[in-house]
Design a protein around this motif. Structure first.
Motif, PDB file in Angstrom:
ATOM      1  N   GLY A 264       0.928  31.238  -3.212  1.00 46.91           N
ATOM      2  CA  GLY A 264       0.334  30.835  -2.153  1.00 46.91           C
ATOM      3  C   GLY A 264       0.460  31.894  -1.081  1.00 46.91           C
ATOM      4  O   GLY A 264       1.386  32.504  -0.936  1.00 46.91           O
TER       5      GLY A 264
ATOM      6  N   HIS B  47      -2.163  20.015  -4.359  1.00 42.84           N
ATOM      7  CA  HIS B  47      -2.707  20.658  -3.119  1.00 42.84           C
ATOM      8  C   HIS B  47      -3.161  19.460  -2.159  1.00 42.84           C
ATOM      9  O   HIS B  47      -3.530  18.394  -2.631  1.00 42.84           O
ATOM     10  CB  HIS B  47      -3.812  21.450  -3.410  1.00 42.84           C
ATOM     11  CG  HIS B  47      -3.269  22.876  -3.797  1.00 42.84           C
ATOM     12  ND1 HIS B  47      -2.946  23.046  -5.310  1.00 42.84           N
ATOM     13  CD2 HIS B  47      -3.000  24.241  -3.326  1.00 42.84           C
ATOM     14  CE1 HIS B  47      -2.671  24.483  -5.759  1.00 42.84           C
ATOM     15  NE2 HIS B  47      -2.571  24.977  -4.543  1.00 42.84           N
TER      16      HIS B  47
ATOM     17  N   ASP C 220       3.701  27.461  -2.181  1.00 39.51           N
ATOM     18  CA  ASP C 220       2.748  27.700  -1.158  1.00 39.51           C
ATOM     19  C   ASP C 220       3.281  27.584   0.377  1.00 39.51           C
ATOM     20  O   ASP C 220       4.477  27.704   0.397  1.00 39.51           O
ATOM     21  CB  ASP C 220       2.056  26.016  -1.153  1.00 39.51           C
ATOM     22  CG  ASP C 220       0.661  26.161  -0.470  1.00 39.51           C
ATOM     23  OD1 ASP C 220       0.211  27.280   0.045  1.00 39.51           O
ATOM     24  OD2 ASP C 220      -0.042  25.032  -0.106  1.00 39.51           O
TER      25      ASP C 220
ATOM     26  N   GLY D 273       2.065  21.932  -3.114  1.00 40.12           N
ATOM     27  CA  GLY D 273       1.067  22.070  -1.950  1.00 40.12           C
ATOM     28  C   GLY D 273       1.778  21.627  -0.669  1.00 40.12           C
ATOM     29  O   GLY D 273       2.467  20.611  -0.717  1.00 40.12           O
TER      30      GLY D 273
END
Length: 380
Positions: A218, A42, A293, A337
């Motif tokens: 996400g 991330h 994400d 991410g």
């Protein structure tokens, strides 16, 4: 880096390539690739956009410790690397930019990093297998999704202690996203296929949105607050939890950090669009494989969704006006991410300065604080 560049650049963690890709969102091209630690997961920025913090999930087999890479965005290089707990995953910065929070799902802790020194200043124990962390817009609290305990831990960001813990309202909470006023938080649950809505003033569940797909992952709230975008990751590992151990090996077996292609037929995963006024799913947009994400451009015109297979990642660009796929950007090694570099507001000049005047700031002048025009003369 000028303001225009900062406003339109997205950073993507490509986990199996051990690198972060930088996307110029004006033309959707990769303009830089930055080597970081093992299995980046991330990304979060300081509010001024000068630094990006990237969690590296490490690799137990070759004894590489989990860490956070700090990227200097001006030079696209790693400034320093910070060792954190086992299973570094989620990351979030406090709005004032002074502290960074990192979840360690293998250790059951959150590492608190002082962004001025880039050192861990505190380790906070939370629930089992903490996965994601999000800081409320007012900066007072950080919410942590405990995937193994089905709870949310609330951290007081001044004292850096857990001040509340409550059931998340579903099975295996993962992504957390706040509305802009911070009154509501949306939480995805990968095993119960739901999104719960949390009233942050009371820390109670006020709504549950069933997912029409599997593995909601996400999540992000659109800048205008009217909708919430949810990425889905439909893999066999999203079906059940077998043994509740709090280790990295366990987490990798049920919720792999690296994207693993499942056996059997493959279909496109979807991005669900939830209307916040009614908390109902209004659109399911087939996009790509194994979505992870979501992040919005600052103006909300496009949503960027990461995904792809184990070897070839991708970022899918969604036109939020037409709710259609606008572009696909190839990536390397499973994209996880994603975050947009903040666009700090330029300092506004006072009307005095705009008109060619300046204020005296030298306390020895009797004109201290007055708006007086400067006259420059040649001095021999």
């Amino acid at each position: 880096m000028n303001t225009t560049q900062a406003q339109t650049r997205a950073y993507v963690a490509n986990t199996n390539a051990d690198q972060v890709s930088v996307i110029d969102a004006q033309n959707n091209t990769v303009v830089a690739s930055i080597s970081v630690g093992r299995r980046p997961s991330h990304i979060a920025f300081t509010p001024n956009g000068r630094f990006a913090y990237v969690t590296n999930n490490g690799n137990p087999s070759d004894h590489v410790p989990d860490s956070v890479s700090v990227i200097d965005t001006a030079t696209s290089s790693v400034l320093t690397t910070i060792t954190v707990g086992d299973g570094a995953s989620g990351v979030a910065t406090r709005p004032d930019g002074k502290l960074v929070y990192v979840t360690n799902y293998g250790s059951g802790t959150v590492s608190v990093i002082d962004a001025r020194t880039n050192r861990v200043v505190k380790t906070i124990r939370v629930g089992s297998a903490p996965d994601s962390v999000a800081v409320a817009p007012n900066g007072k609290f950080a919410y942590v999704s405990n995937l193994g305990a089905d709870t949310i831990s609330v951290i007081d960001t001044v004292r850096n202690i857990v001040v509340a813990s409550f059931p998340s309202g579903g099975d295996a909470p993962r992504g957390i996203a706040f509305t802009s006023n911070g009154n509501l938080a949306y939480v995805t649950h990968i095993f119960s296929n739901t999104v719960t809505v949390v009233d942050t003033t009371t820390n109670t569940i006020v709504a549950t949105v069933p997912s029409s797909s599997c593995g909601p992952n996400g999540i992000a709230v659109a800048p205008n607050g009217e909708s919430v975008y949810v990425a889905h990751n439909c893999t066999p590992t999203n079906l059940q939890v077998i043994v509740p151990h709090n280790t990295s090996d366990y987490m990798d077996s049920v919720v792999p950090r690296a994207v693993v292609e499942p056996e059997g037929p493959k279909g496109l995963a979807v991005v669900s669009i939830i209307r916040t006024a009614s908390n109902t799913v209004v659109t399911n947009l087939p996009t790509g494989l194994f979505l992870f994400d979501v992040a919005f451009q600052p103006d909300g015109a496009f949503a960027y969704v990461t995904g792809g297979s184990n070897l070839v990642g991708a970022v899918y660009v969604i036109d939020t006006q037409t709710q259609s796929l606008a572009a696909t950007i190839p990536m390397e090694g499973g994209s996880l991410g994603i975050a947009f570099q903040p666009n700090p507001r330029p300092k506004r000049k006072s009307q005095c300065e705009k008109d060619g005047y300046k204020r005296f700031v030298n306390p020895t002048f009797k004109n201290q604080g007055q708006c007086i025009k400067y006259v420059m003369e040649h001095c021999p």
